[in-house]
Write a protein that holds these residues in place. Sequence first.
Motif, PDB file in Angstrom:
ATOM      1  N   ASP A  55     -25.122  45.249 -16.169  1.00  0.00           N
ATOM      2  CA  ASP A  55     -23.663  45.146 -16.258  1.00  0.00           C
ATOM      3  C   ASP A  55     -23.021  45.508 -14.926  1.00  0.00           C
ATOM      4  N   GLY A  56     -23.597  46.493 -14.227  1.00  0.00           N
ATOM      5  CA  GLY A  56     -23.049  46.858 -12.924  1.00  0.00           C
ATOM      6  C   GLY A  56     -23.236  45.774 -11.884  1.00  0.00           C
ATOM      7  N   LEU A  57     -24.396  45.112 -11.894  1.00  0.00           N
ATOM      8  CA  LEU A  57     -24.625  44.025 -10.947  1.00  0.00           C
ATOM      9  C   LEU A  57     -23.732  42.831 -11.238  1.00  0.00           C
ATOM     10  N   LEU A  58     -23.623  42.461 -12.508  1.00  0.00           N
ATOM     11  CA  LEU A  58     -22.804  41.307 -12.858  1.00  0.00           C
ATOM     12  C   LEU A  58     -21.317  41.579 -12.644  1.00  0.00           C
ATOM     13  N   ALA A  59     -20.934  42.843 -12.714  1.00  0.00           N
ATOM     14  CA  ALA A  59     -19.519  43.169 -12.500  1.00  0.00           C
ATOM     15  C   ALA A  59     -19.091  42.870 -11.075  1.00  0.00           C
TER      16      ALA A  59
END
Length: 377
Positions: A55-59
């Motif tokens: 989720d952090g990377l895709l954010a």
Amino acid sequence: MATFVAKASTRKQHGRLAFTIRALDSPPPEAGPCAGLISLASQALTAPEAVEYLDGLLARCGIHWPGRTKILQMEPHRSAGFRAVAATRLNAIRIRRPGIRTTFPQPTTHQTKLAATDIPQRLPDTWTAQLHGLGVPMHGPHLRRDAAIRLVQMAHGGTRREAAISLGFDACTAHNTSMRLRQWQASDDHARHYQQALARLADHITTTPRLIDYRWRRDDLSQWVISEEDWDVITESVRRRQTPTGRPLTKWLHTRRLAAAVFVWTHVTGGERLYAPVLRDLRNRRSPHLRAIANESWSLEHPQRTSSIHALLAAARSEYAAGLATRIDQQVPPSVPRKRLRKQRFGWPQPSSDSLHDLQQLQSLACSDSCGLDLPG
């Protein structure tokens, strides 16, 4: 892992944090880096905090991120868990034009049930009966073509462009077909009904006995025309059926033989007439006979609307096409891989003993290089 994600995802640039993760089109060709990448991906996806990391990377993926298109194209190949985590983030980076809804992606739902080689360019009428009632009379041919492309994706996966090329279309045809249907799919609930009809059609095909390998037929006839000997047999059969007064008036031109080849190719491969190899070659060479041959092939497809000679020719060529299809299907034993037979048949160069020895040496070196890595499993 947290340290790696922080270093890979951000860096200092002019006093700001910038996203620096690259989009890779394929794994590294070297054995060592490829194994390391697989090991890293396995650790990232199996860690307890995997959801938080993803989720952090895709954010950090914005609408102008260079890897946006690639990550959206890989959507049919993702696992169910990854889709659940990435759904919200990926929906935010999709480009949605005003007034036109994006067409629904086609998941791979029949990979073990349906073979992509059994799908023709032009779906038979018995198959398209599953698509009746969708309310697209003016887009009927485009719907049939789009259904064929989506069936290949349902059976084999991949992008829409790859599915269209495997059927013998080009990327431009796939795009134009999608644009023709996009407005229709955006209205009412047509997209959902279309997706349900495709699922019923795929299930119907899986229950059909003795399916035909249309891709093998297309490959076999990719550079084929009716030979002079076969053409003489066809014309002699037509002459015997003609009346004495009409026999001397018929002209057996070379363009008529090429039009007959288009007609036979269409029936044997289940393809669309305008995508026959003969017409494609004439278009590439900008032949002045292209229009005449295309019109003649259309007359053979619709003999009831033209002259009696076209009806006699269509009957004779239908018999010839049936025999040709039988001969093609009997050329490959079921126990022999077809890909290998294709290379041998068209005279592709076979690897020498020295090249095979070099390949074995490279494989052994690749295995030795990857032995020191901590591979998953």
